[in-house]
Scaffold this motif. Structure first.
Motif, PDB file in Angstrom:
ATOM      1  N   ALA A  25     108.895  82.125 -24.920  1.00  0.00           N
ATOM      2  CA  ALA A  25     109.577  80.741 -24.713  1.00  0.00           C
ATOM      3  C   ALA A  25     111.548  81.606 -24.544  1.00  0.00           C
ATOM      4  O   ALA A  25     111.870  81.597 -23.424  1.00  0.00           O
ATOM      5  N   SER A  26     111.236  82.530 -25.736  1.00  0.00           N
ATOM      6  CA  SER A  26     112.580  83.427 -25.899  1.00  0.00           C
ATOM      7  C   SER A  26     113.117  84.067 -24.717  1.00  0.00           C
ATOM      8  O   SER A  26     113.938  84.185 -24.660  1.00  0.00           O
ATOM      9  N   ALA A  27     112.101  84.407 -25.381  1.00  0.00           N
ATOM     10  CA  ALA A  27     111.546  85.737 -24.293  1.00  0.00           C
ATOM     11  C   ALA A  27     112.286  85.509 -22.974  1.00  0.00           C
ATOM     12  O   ALA A  27     113.098  86.155 -22.433  1.00  0.00           O
ATOM     13  N   LEU A  28     111.719  84.893 -22.159  1.00  0.00           N
ATOM     14  CA  LEU A  28     111.549  84.309 -21.162  1.00  0.00           C
ATOM     15  C   LEU A  28     113.040  83.662 -20.678  1.00  0.00           C
ATOM     16  O   LEU A  28     113.654  84.288 -19.750  1.00  0.00           O
ATOM     17  N   ILE A  29     113.891  82.952 -21.618  1.00  0.00           N
ATOM     18  CA  ILE A  29     115.318  82.672 -20.926  1.00  0.00           C
ATOM     19  C   ILE A  29     115.678  83.819 -21.978  1.00  0.00           C
ATOM     20  O   ILE A  29     117.346  84.575 -20.802  1.00  0.00           O
ATOM     21  N   LEU A  30     115.857  84.562 -22.668  1.00  0.00           N
ATOM     22  CA  LEU A  30     116.623  86.162 -22.816  1.00  0.00           C
ATOM     23  C   LEU A  30     116.855  86.856 -21.509  1.00  0.00           C
ATOM     24  O   LEU A  30     117.790  87.102 -20.677  1.00  0.00           O
ATOM     25  N   ALA A  31     115.204  86.920 -20.695  1.00  0.00           N
ATOM     26  CA  ALA A  31     115.459  87.787 -19.338  1.00  0.00           C
ATOM     27  C   ALA A  31     115.595  87.276 -17.803  1.00  0.00           C
ATOM     28  O   ALA A  31     116.483  87.556 -17.493  1.00  0.00           O
ATOM     29  N   ALA A  32     116.229  85.556 -18.251  1.00  0.00           N
ATOM     30  CA  ALA A  32     116.489  85.100 -17.052  1.00  0.00           C
ATOM     31  C   ALA A  32     118.077  85.590 -17.480  1.00  0.00           C
ATOM     32  O   ALA A  32     118.742  85.256 -16.340  1.00  0.00           O
ATOM     33  N   ILE A  33     118.414  84.926 -18.773  1.00  0.00           N
ATOM     34  CA  ILE A  33     119.911  85.288 -18.911  1.00  0.00           C
ATOM     35  C   ILE A  33     120.863  86.574 -18.286  1.00  0.00           C
ATOM     36  O   ILE A  33     121.804  86.538 -18.072  1.00  0.00           O
ATOM     37  N   GLY A  34     119.716  87.736 -19.317  1.00  0.00           N
ATOM     38  CA  GLY A  34     119.683  88.806 -18.278  1.00  0.00           C
ATOM     39  C   GLY A  34     120.183  88.893 -17.088  1.00  0.00           C
ATOM     40  O   GLY A  34     120.909  89.850 -16.280  1.00  0.00           O
ATOM     41  N   ILE A  35     119.148  88.519 -16.138  1.00  0.00           N
ATOM     42  CA  ILE A  35     119.003  88.760 -14.981  1.00  0.00           C
ATOM     43  C   ILE A  35     120.209  88.033 -13.989  1.00  0.00           C
ATOM     44  O   ILE A  35     121.080  88.580 -13.611  1.00  0.00           O
ATOM     45  N   TYR A  36     120.449  87.442 -14.404  1.00  0.00           N
ATOM     46  CA  TYR A  36     121.795  86.284 -14.149  1.00  0.00           C
ATOM     47  C   TYR A  36     123.466  87.240 -14.554  1.00  0.00           C
ATOM     48  O   TYR A  36     123.681  87.228 -13.589  1.00  0.00           O
TER      49      TYR A  36
END
Length: 819
Positions: free
Chosen positions: A702-713
């Motif tokens: 879940a942490s990785a998913l949030i970080l990846a989403a923030i990175g793309i955004y």
């Protein structure tokens, strides 16, 4: 030194001047380092800390080795042979598994934690004696008397730290034991013991039952290889004397004691440490992206500094100082969050990990944890700061001044670097999410397993029947009968039973012969199976079906003909096309005199239960009545573990606990009960390690998913900002808003799709490392490998949709005016 202080002051000013950037970067770093610190504190406590005993590197665990694996559980015959190898070992000691089992009787009876140990135990483990002494060789011999050594905590709690305690008596199971010593506060065992009682193993014992552990210390200048070579010679001699206990593929051996203690936890902790490293890499990629964006906005500053004589090394050093300051700040916050998080997690789910103490009490911050956090913070600062620093240290004054009036000034190299970082984040996140999804599927599969019994409304209570009156089966059977009659009379109780072992928590195993059938080739037996003793009512308590034949009754007493029930798995294996009911089994012949008994008649076949855990298939199982257990086996049981009462009630069993415990105390002559648990709790605890792994990997995913989403955004938002004029020109030339939105979405999703494809390929290769933790699901599970990429792609779409929508709503005239 002056330059460093100048760089540091300038870095702090720049970071304070950009609070949004600074807080975002520190938060991402703290998440990555905090997760790593949390896992490392557990790894440190379990795997890295040396044992707190004298010369721990020379301490070894004795093993019985087999073709299918090793077992540290030894027998009295094993112990006497291993102890005799004085040329390679010293301070060889036997000790049992500990835990509840000693009855402190008197005005307020209670059950205390205790361990049977042999005389050398205290020397081997370096037990500090603050009062009195430990056992003598004579006291550790058969009929050596009733003596006991107590712990510091027990001494304080029960006797108020009485300095004259040595020589006084304590009542254990209504028998008087003389306290001969008190150990120091620092002495730690796992599980922690309150008392130690001499094992008193017979030197000439013929007992081949395996029920305790044996450890020792290598003599000076003796290597592990030399010790194992000596034990192999001894094993060959032993095999000739006891062919029934050791086949041609079995042997003796030793391994470092610490390796034996942590063997069951090592792989899972190392995998979790690797997984949390992925979270840190994703966090690094995020911060590196932020630094690239920040460096792009500072290109004019760097160009001017270069024009004024600042060299590349000076600029790189300045930017690395900023990134390391960020990383150290995130590291400090991560250390606090990680330690607090792991303590909270272990308090909720200790997962049966060794060496962590009760509720993780032994997990703490020491120099290893501090060094790890500092090292990973410095490495992280260099890792995410170096590339942006190198890129920013190559300013071209002319091109920079030309780009200064345009929002397009990021350059191809920087855009490509940021895109690669986002692709890396997505691929790493997908690997973690696949691993988490596989463990979630395992969690669900374990809950869907039929354990073979109904745990609802069943209460379990442990009682240690120790003392001379319970060395023989008749005494145990009498208490079992009386206790059940008393409990069954309680309003609201449906039925009760008495057994040696709970389902899902393992048990005993014994060889057997089928009367009239020749033994298997190269073996004196027809096979081996689990062994369980139960009273009448056991199958009713758990609602286990009797498939054929009959259940035990009160008439199956010690004076009645011997009977046995077998489970369905044993029937299918040894009577695949026949009917076993009416045939006879000879159980435990040749293992030792305490197991010797006449043949028993098979009176029925019962349904399978998962006695070895929900993730293990039922094994062949022999079930005998409590009243017909051989006296030698009963005496053995009294030394190695408590018996268990089972009570089925008409509703929630908790309101009945007081009445049940009172009746059982009266039936046993004042013995206490311990570990009062509903059977549903036992079922949950049986999967604690798998649940712990699943919970952690889910948090990491879940942490990785949030970080990846923030990175793309972040990448797409910055891209839209940099391309505002371009978007304005496109719209002025006729591009509609949907076209602009699609352009931005496609640019972002293209990166996400590439990351997903790379992540799928990596996940196929890496999930094999968690195959041993899976149940009911393959490492290449189609549902997981379809669902997770779709989920990640949808999150990525959401992350790019917001900047794309913002781009499509730009006013062309305002966009063209932006400088």
């Amino acid at each position: 030194m002056g330059d460093f202080r100048q760089d540091l002051r300038y870095s702090l000013r720049m970071l304070v001047a950009s609070p949004a950037f600074t807080l975002t970067a520190i938060a991402a770093i703290a998440l990555g380092i905090g997760a790593n610190t949390a896992i490392f504190t557990v790894v440190n406590a379990v795997l890295l800390k040396p044992l707190s005993y004298p010369e721990p590197d020379r301490m070894v665990q004795f093993m019985n080795t087999f073709a299918q694996g090793n077992s540290p559980v030894g027998s009295p015959v094993n112990y006497n042979i291993w102890k005799a190898q004085t040329g390679v070992f010293q301070d060889v000691t036997a000790y049992d598994f500990g835990g509840p089992g000693f009855n402190l009787t008197g005005a307020v009876p209670e059950q205390v934690h205790g361990i049977h140990v042999s005389e050398a135990y205290f020397r081997l483990f370096g037990a500090p004696v603050i009062l009195g002494r430990t056992f003598t060789t004579q006291e550790d011999s058969p009929n050596g008397g009733h003596v006991v050594v107590i712990s510091y905590g027990f001494w304080q709690r029960k006797f108020g730290g009485n300095p004259n305690i040595v020589g006084t008596s304590v009542s254990l199971s209504n028998e008087s034991y003389t306290i001969i010593g008190v150990l120091g506060k620092s002495f730690f065992t796992d599980p922690q013991a309150d008392i130690w009682v001499p094992f008193q193993i017979e030197p000439n014992s013929t007992n081949l039952g395996h029920y305790f552990l044996v450890a020792g210390r290598l003599k000076p200048d003796v290597t592990l290889a030399q010790a194992n070579a000596q034990l192999k010679v001894v094993a060959d001699q032993y095999r000739r004397l006891h062919p029934e206990d050791m086949d041609t593929k079995a042997s003796f051996g030793v391994q470092p004691l610490r390796d034996s203690i942590v063997a069951g936890a090592r792989n899972s902790l190392l995998i979790l440490l690797g997984a949390v490293g992925f979270v840190l890499l994703i966090a690094c990629a995020n911060v590196a992206n932020l630094l690239l964006v920040r460096a792009t906005g500072r290109k004019r500053e760097f160009a001017i500094r270069a024009a004024m004589g600042a060299g590349r090394a000076r600029i790189i050093r300045q930017l690395l100082t900023e990134s390391i300051v960020l990383s150290l700040a995130g590291g400090i916050l991560g250390l606090i969050l990680g330690y607090a998080g792991v303590r909270a997690l272990l308090a909720v789910s200790p997962a049966g990990l060794p060496r962590i103490g009760e509720h993780g009490a032994a997990v703490g911050v020491d120099w290893r944890v501090l060094g790890f956090t500092l090292g990973i913070a410095l490495l992280t600062g260099i890792l995410f700061g170096l590339f942006p620093a190198i890129g920013a240290s190559r300013p071209d004054l002319n091109s920079t001044l030309k780009e200064s009036s345009s929002r397009s000034g990021s350059g191809f190299r920087q855009n490509k670097a940021r895109s690669l970082l986002v692709i890396s984040e997505v691929s790493l996140a997908l690997v973690l999410l696949v691993g988490a999804a596989l463990l979630i599927r395992t969690f669900i599969a374990l809950r869907e397993v039929n354990p073979g019994f109904d745990p609802r409304n069943v209460l379990t209570l442990e009682m240690s029947l120790t003392g001379d009156q319970f060395k023989k089966t008749a005494g145990v059977a009498r208490v079992a009968y009386d206790g059940r009659q008393r409990v069954n009379a309680i309003p609201g109780v449906e039925v009760s039973a008495f057994t040696c072992c709970l389902p899902l928590e393992g048990g005993y195993g014994l060889p057997f012969n089928i009367i009239g059938r020749a033994p298997e080739a190269k073996s004196p037996w027809n096979g081996g199976a689990g062994w369980l003793s139960v009273s009448p009512g056991y199958f009713s308590v758990f609602r286990i079906p009797i498939l054929r034949g009959r259940d035990f009754t009160e008439q199956d007493t010690g004076s009645a003909p011997g009977v046995v029930l077998i489970n369905e798995t044993m029937k299918k294996k040894y009577w695949p096309k026949g009917d076993p009911v009416g045939q006879q089994l000879l159980i435990g012949k040749g293992v030792g005199p305490q197991f010797a008994e006449p043949a028993r008649q098979i009176i029925g076949v019962v349904g399978d239960i998962r006695d070895g855990g929900l993730n293990n298939d039922p094994r062949p199982l022999m079930i005998v009545p409590t009243a017909q257990v051989p006296d030698g086996m009963t005496a053995l049981n009294s030394n190695i573990g408590p018996m268990v009462w089972l009570v089925r009630t008409r509703g929630d069993p908790h309101p009945y606990i007081a009445a049940i415990t009172d009746q059982l105390r009266q039936a046993s002559g004042g013995f206490p009960v311990a570990r009062v648990r509903p059977m549903t709790e036992v079922v949950v605890q049986s999967t604690a390690r798998q649940d712990f792994n699943m919970l952690l990997l889910t948090i990491f995913g879940a942490s990785a998913l949030i970080l990846a989403a923030i990175g793309i955004y972040g990448l797409m938002a910055y891209s839209v900002e940099q391309r505002t004029q371009e978007i304005g020109i496109r719209m002025a030339l006729g591009a509609d808003r949907s076209r602009i939105r699609s352009l931005v979405v496609w640019h972002g999703m293209r990166l996400a799709i590439v990351g997903v494809v790379i992540g799928i390929a990596a996940a196929f290769g890496l999930t094999r490392f968690i195959s041993s933790f899976l149940f009911g699901v393959k490492t290449w599970d189609p549902l997981v490998f379809v669902t997770v990429p779709i989920l990640l792609s949808l999150i990525a779409l959401l992350a790019v949709w917001m900047p794309a929508t913002h781009a499509s709503r730009l006013d062309p005239q305002e966009a063209l005016r932006i400088e």
